[in-house]
Scaffold this motif. Structure first.
Motif, PDB file in Angstrom:
ATOM      1  N   ASP A 153      14.045  17.938  50.523  1.00  0.00           N
ATOM      2  CA  ASP A 153      12.789  18.253  52.271  1.00  0.00           C
ATOM      3  C   ASP A 153      11.650  18.087  52.501  1.00  0.00           C
ATOM      4  OD1 ASP A 153      12.129  18.545  54.711  1.00  0.00           O
ATOM      5  OD2 ASP A 153      13.176  20.428  54.856  1.00  0.00           O
TER       6      ASP A 153
ATOM      7  N   LYS B 288      17.492  21.467  48.134  1.00  0.00           N
ATOM      8  CA  LYS B 288      18.984  22.793  48.179  1.00  0.00           C
ATOM      9  C   LYS B 288      19.790  22.038  47.651  1.00  0.00           C
ATOM     10  CE  LYS B 288      16.182  23.589  52.594  1.00  0.00           C
ATOM     11  NZ  LYS B 288      16.520  23.587  54.889  1.00  0.00           N
TER      12      LYS B 288
ATOM     13  N   ASP C 192      10.291  22.660  43.050  1.00  0.00           N
ATOM     14  CA  ASP C 192      10.663  24.327  43.360  1.00  0.00           C
ATOM     15  C   ASP C 192      11.010  24.959  42.917  1.00  0.00           C
ATOM     16  OD1 ASP C 192      11.990  25.996  45.164  1.00  0.00           O
ATOM     17  OD2 ASP C 192      12.996  24.905  46.916  1.00  0.00           O
TER      18      ASP C 192
ATOM     19  N   GLU D 217      13.288  27.741  42.442  1.00  0.00           N
ATOM     20  CA  GLU D 217      13.747  28.944  42.958  1.00  0.00           C
ATOM     21  C   GLU D 217      14.980  27.734  44.159  1.00  0.00           C
ATOM     22  OE1 GLU D 217      15.221  30.839  41.949  1.00  0.00           O
ATOM     23  OE2 GLU D 217      13.688  31.958  40.368  1.00  0.00           O
ATOM     24  N   ILE D 218      16.416  27.293  43.748  1.00  0.00           N
ATOM     25  CA  ILE D 218      16.586  26.386  44.934  1.00  0.00           C
ATOM     26  C   ILE D 218      17.461  27.329  46.089  1.00  0.00           C
ATOM     27  CG2 ILE D 218      18.582  24.227  45.054  1.00  0.00           C
ATOM     28  CD1 ILE D 218      17.718  23.376  41.760  1.00  0.00           C
ATOM     29  N   ASP D 219      17.188  26.835  47.372  1.00  0.00           N
ATOM     30  CA  ASP D 219      18.205  26.860  48.387  1.00  0.00           C
ATOM     31  C   ASP D 219      19.658  27.346  47.847  1.00  0.00           C
ATOM     32  OD1 ASP D 219      15.905  28.901  49.193  1.00  0.00           O
ATOM     33  OD2 ASP D 219      15.788  27.226  50.704  1.00  0.00           O
TER      34      ASP D 219
ATOM     35  N   ILE E 204       7.108  18.788  44.749  1.00  0.00           N
ATOM     36  CA  ILE E 204       7.935  19.706  45.257  1.00  0.00           C
ATOM     37  C   ILE E 204       7.683  21.405  44.286  1.00  0.00           C
ATOM     38  CG2 ILE E 204       9.754  21.387  46.727  1.00  0.00           C
ATOM     39  CD1 ILE E 204      10.367  18.317  47.768  1.00  0.00           C
TER      40      ILE E 204
ATOM     41  N   LYS F  11       8.445  20.322  54.008  1.00  0.00           N
ATOM     42  CA  LYS F  11       9.140  21.639  54.404  1.00  0.00           C
ATOM     43  C   LYS F  11       8.532  21.857  53.169  1.00  0.00           C
ATOM     44  CE  LYS F  11      11.528  23.241  58.340  1.00  0.00           C
ATOM     45  NZ  LYS F  11      12.469  24.309  59.209  1.00  0.00           N
ATOM     46  N   LYS F  12       8.812  21.391  51.701  1.00  0.00           N
ATOM     47  CA  LYS F  12       8.317  21.049  50.563  1.00  0.00           C
ATOM     48  C   LYS F  12      10.005  21.616  49.897  1.00  0.00           C
ATOM     49  CE  LYS F  12       4.773  18.777  51.050  1.00  0.00           C
ATOM     50  NZ  LYS F  12       4.939  17.487  50.467  1.00  0.00           N
ATOM     51  N   ASP F  13      10.989  21.607  49.936  1.00  0.00           N
ATOM     52  CA  ASP F  13      11.678  22.411  49.654  1.00  0.00           C
ATOM     53  C   ASP F  13      13.264  21.589  48.994  1.00  0.00           C
ATOM     54  OD1 ASP F  13      12.684  24.929  49.205  1.00  0.00           O
ATOM     55  OD2 ASP F  13      13.823  25.010  51.503  1.00  0.00           O
TER      56      ASP F  13
END
Length: 319
Positions: free
Chosen positions: A82, A89, A272, A274-276, A270, A85-87
């Motif tokens: 994403d 998942k 990230d 901690e990956i959702d 990004i 939202k810089k995410d």
């Protein structure tokens, strides 16, 4: 190998890390795994969900030596990048999910890949889940242990109830599939708790099925995937290149080298840590397993509530 209980979820997670984080070091080799789509789809005509700024990549791990088709998809994940939202998942989809497979009737999702490969599996996603997937990465399990060793192992939480099952699997993993027996002695798990596992131990950890449930097994897959991701963030160019050399021989994708580079740039930005994660079908919307003489054990699911929650996870509230 064909009868071996595989751990392809972890493998495809590794592929994503190599492809999206270490891709700059293996550009010249990416053409060897790149399979160009014959037909370019008109996205405006698609009725399945697509959102600008969100990239969904279908990750498939086969339960045998054949990457393209002929083997079932032992594990399936959807990685969502994403950019809005810089995410990042990850959705894990249970292999026994009861779905409509166009041309073959209603049965386990795992069979679609064996019938006609990635194109049919993508069609299953569109028809059943209202998710349009353009990009995919398919991989077999051959290089899993070598990758784990190259990373120096991975940290996971071993539960007391699983120690015996892990040690039973260690015998098979080490004796029949490990190619470094002349360098590394076989060691069993002796305690519970968070600890670092090497290649054959991590594979054994990931094979556990009967001490709890298939969903707990998927949770362990994602736990290892998260650990792999964190290990890669600590590494540098040399490790990326060596891991890429190991894994590229067992992979196919329709992501071109340039697209891979662009995705790699996006993921690095990004950052990230901690990956959702999401398990599909969602626990609160499962109807449970049913037994069918023709289909075996399958997992029924409530379509409306599951898809509403899953789409929210992938696309967010606004979409």
């Amino acid at each position: 190998m064909k009868n071996f209980k595989k751990i392809s979820l972890i493998l495809i997670s590794i592929i994503v890390i190599i492809g999206l984080v270490g891709v700059g070091f293996v550009y010249s080799k990416l053409n060897s795994i790149y399979v160009k789509d014959e037909v370019v789809k008109n996205k405006e005509e698609s009725k399945a969900s697509m959102v600008d700024g969100i990239t969904n990549i279908l990750l498939v791990g086969t339960d045998g030596e054949y990457v393209e088709k002929g083997n079932r998809s032992d594990s399936v994940m959807l990685v969502t990048i994403d950019s809005n939202k810089k995410d990042i998942k990850i959705s894990s989809i249970a292999r026994d999910t009861y779905v409509d497979i166009p041309g073959y009737g209603t049965e386990k999702m795992t069979h679609a890949y064996a019938y006609e490969g990635i194109d049919l599996l993508k069609e299953v996603f569109k028809v059943n889940f209202d998710i349009d997937v353009d990009k995919y990465i398919a991989v077999n399990f051959v290089s899993f242990m070598d990758i784990m060793d190259e990373l120096g192992g991975v940290e996971v939480n071993v539960e007391e109830k699983n120690i015996d099952s892990i040690n039973n699997s260690i015998d098979a993993c080490y004796e029949y599939y490990y190619n470094r027996k002349d360098e590394v002695e076989k060691e069993y798990i002796t305690k519970a708790g968070v600890q670092r596992l090497n290649g054959y131990q991590a594979l054994a950890f990931s094979r556990i099925r009967y001490t709890d449930s298939a969903f707990a097994r998927d949770n362990r897959h994602r736990e290892v995937a998260q650990s792999v991701y964190k290990e890669f963030l600590k590494k540098g160019p040399d490790e990326y290149k060596r891991c890429s050399d190991i894994i590229l021989e067992n992979t196919k994708t329709n992501i071109s080298p340039m697209e891979m580079l662009n995705l790699g740039y996006t993921v690095l930005n990004i950052n990230d840590k901690e990956i959702d994660q999401l398990q599909f079908p969602l626990e609160e919307y499962r109807n449970g397993h049913i037994i069918s003489k023709e289909k075996g054990w399958v997992l029924e699911w409530d379509k409306e509530e599951n898809l509403k929650a899953w789409h929210k996870f992938i696309y967010g509230e606004d979409n």
